[in-house]
Enzyme design. Structure first.
Site, PDB file in Angstrom:
ATOM      1  N   VAL A   1       0.845  -1.198   0.000  1.00  0.00           N
ATOM      2  CA  VAL A   1       0.000   0.000   0.000  1.00  0.00           C
ATOM      3  C   VAL A   1       0.877   1.243   0.000  1.00  0.00           C
ATOM      4  CG1 VAL A   1      -1.882  -1.150   1.207  1.00  0.00           C
ATOM      5  CG2 VAL A   1      -0.121   0.030   2.535  1.00  0.00           C
ATOM      6  N   HIS A   2       0.316   2.338  -0.478  1.00  0.00           N
ATOM      7  CA  HIS A   2       0.986   3.634  -0.475  1.00  0.00           C
ATOM      8  C   HIS A   2       0.142   4.611   0.323  1.00  0.00           C
ATOM      9  CE1 HIS A   2       3.965   2.894  -3.844  1.00  0.00           C
ATOM     10  NE2 HIS A   2       3.154   1.855  -3.970  1.00  0.00           N
TER      11      HIS A   2
END
Length: 515
Positions: free
Chosen positions: A379-380
């Site tokens: 995830v970012h």
């Protein structure tokens, strides 16, 4: 305090069982102790000699009379050691509040029962102490009478009901909790992945054991284990007579301790014992890693084959385009190249089609996964100045980083159940759980949890319907047929399109298991 009950688990080793009972009966406390003997039943395919051994063990158990009371439990069919111990310990410890546990290859000293009873009494009100071990590794150090080392051993042990209630049988839960709490380094304090690989293969299905789950449960509860300075038990099962034990001498104790004084000590793990145990397993690992003459010859033959048939290198190179990092595969698990896997566990009989990239994912047994499968890509963060990982991650995805620490959890574990069918070109986002028996249609992006036996498609993902009605789903989830032993898998083929008939047949067999 009355004496703690003793539980002995036996199967098909009459000579071992008799030795264990004879040694136990020498203890002065034996005649005032309650003894439970759990005798496991025969497997489906068993020789006449094997059946005779099982019957002989039962006869030994039934004739035992050197204890206050003897209760014999006989399984009509084979449960296996893990299930037998979990069920047997639960039954007895819930009744008495405490328990002393032995298997049929653990020979004890004459002071074993006194040590166990003294320790159970002294520490019964201390919830931090969860396990008492009767075995201590071979050593020549000068140690205090008792000490704490927080890797419990199952070769003659004891516990209390409040500790056993914290035992989890769920290997996936334990694995994810150890990962989330960053406990794997402590879990594998022996070095390498000696224990974590056992837990992983309880997920894949290669192993079906109980003790590594107990150890993980104790660690997650920050529980302590009490040891004697010198072993009070001898494992006589390293003679190739057991399921998991071959012929080994490293664990042999030259002489057992007859008395151990149990007095209050500080709740601190012994650094000296940590070194003893680490060196012990380091030596075992070094002995096992020595290249054998057979391996040398094999490598030379392989080199000669490549020189004569150079095209073999191309074939093997293609077949080796499966990159695996910290990944555990079950029995008859097939990964088609090219694929890349990291921090992943995949169960028995599952296959993964080509061009798959899988990270931080647990995939169950009997799963069918189509080509171009993507799972666990991370995830970012969306609320920072940038979404680029060089500012929040130390992984150096682009070859460099400005971050000294990982500022977020980049990867959330993905869990895919058993008997799941995933079509081609499917992407599963971090943190998602897919239930047993589910079907994911081709091209889907799975961004939320999918219930068991649901059929889900599309982007955004949506549930179309369920494979069966809720009553049938509940029965299948309770049966957990994917955990059947290999001998029972033919029942699935036999009743393949007759689900209710299959459920009824299994239920009828289960009702006949215990006398």
């Amino acid at each position: 305090m009355s004496l703690s009950p003793i539980v002995l688990f036996a199967y098909n080793r009459p000579m071992h069982t008799k030795k264990v009972l004879d040694a136990l009966a020498i203890n002065p406390e034996a005649k005032e102790s309650e003894l439970y003997i759990f005798c496991d039943g025969p497997k489906l395919k068993i020789s006449s000699d094997g059946l005779n051994n099982i019957n002989e063990v039962v006869n030994i158990a039934k004739s035992e009379n050197r204890f206050k009371n003897v209760y014999v439990r006989i399984n009509k069919k084979n449960k296996g050691l893990a299930k037998s111990i979990i069920e047997g310990v639960t039954e007895v410890v819930e009744k008495y509040g405490r328990i002393i546990v032995l298997e049929d290859d653990i020979e004890v000293s004459s002071g074993f029962l006194k040590f166990m009873n003294d320790a159970l009494k002294l520490y019964e009100s201390n919830d931090n102490i969860m396990h008492i071990s009767g075995y201590m590794y071979p050593h020549k150090e000068d140690l205090p009478e008792t000490l704490f080392f927080n890797v419990p051993l199952c070769w003659g042990w004891a516990t209390w009901s409040n500790s056993w209630q914290r035992f989890s049988e769920d290997s996936i839960y334990l694995w994810n909790e150890l990962k989330h709490k960053k406990k794997f380094k402590d879990f594998d304090k022996f070095g390498g992945d000696y224990l974590s690989s056992q837990l992983a293969h309880n997920i894949t299905g290669k192993l079906n054991t109980w003790f590594v789950k107990w150890h993980a449960s104790v660690m997650l509860q920050k529980g302590y284990t009490l040891f004697p300075r010198k072993s009070m038990v001898q494992n006589i099962g390293f003679d190739n007579s057991g399921v998991h034990n071959g012929i080994q001498t490293e664990f042999h104790i030259s002489s057992l301790a007859k008395t151990i004084n149990v007095e209050p000590i500080n709740l601190v793990e012994s650094e000296k014992v940590q070194l003893i145990v680490k060196d012990f397993y380091k030596q075992i690992k070094e002995n096992q890693s020595k290249i054998s003459f057979k391996t040398i010859i094999k490598n030379k033959v392989r080199s000669m084959m490549f020189s004569v048939f150079p095209e073999l290198k191309k074939v093997l190179k293609y077949n080796q385009q499966i990159v695996k990092t910290k990944t555990y595969l079950g029995k008859n698990t097939k990964i088609y190249p090219p694929s890349r896997l990291s921090n992943t566990i995949i169960g028995n009989y599952t296959y993964i089609s080509e061009n798959s990239v899988i990270n931080n994912t647990i995939i169950g047994k009997f799963c069918s996964v189509g080509a171009n499968f993507m799972a666990g890509r991370g995830v970012h963060p969306t609320i920072g100045i940038s979404t680029h990982p060089m500012f929040y991650s130390t992984a150096k995805q682009n070859g460099t980083t400005l971050s000294l620490n990982n500022r977020i959890e980049e990867f959330e574990p993905i869990t895919i159940g058993n008997d799941v069918f995933i079509g081609m070109n499917v992407t599963i986002l971090d943190g998602v759980t897919i239930g047993d028996g589910a079907i994911i249609g081709a091209g889907a992006v799975v961004s939320k949890d999918i219930p068991p036996y649901a059929i889900a498609v599309g982007n955004p993902i949506k549930i179309l319907k369920y494979r069966f009605n809720q009553d049938t789903i509940d029965k299948l989830l309770k049966l957990k047929w994917w955990n059947f032993n290999d001998e029972s898998l033919s029942l699935i083929e036999k009743h393949f399109f007759k689900v209710e008939e299959f459920i009824s047949a299994i239920k009828e067999e289960e009702n006949k298991e215990t006398l």
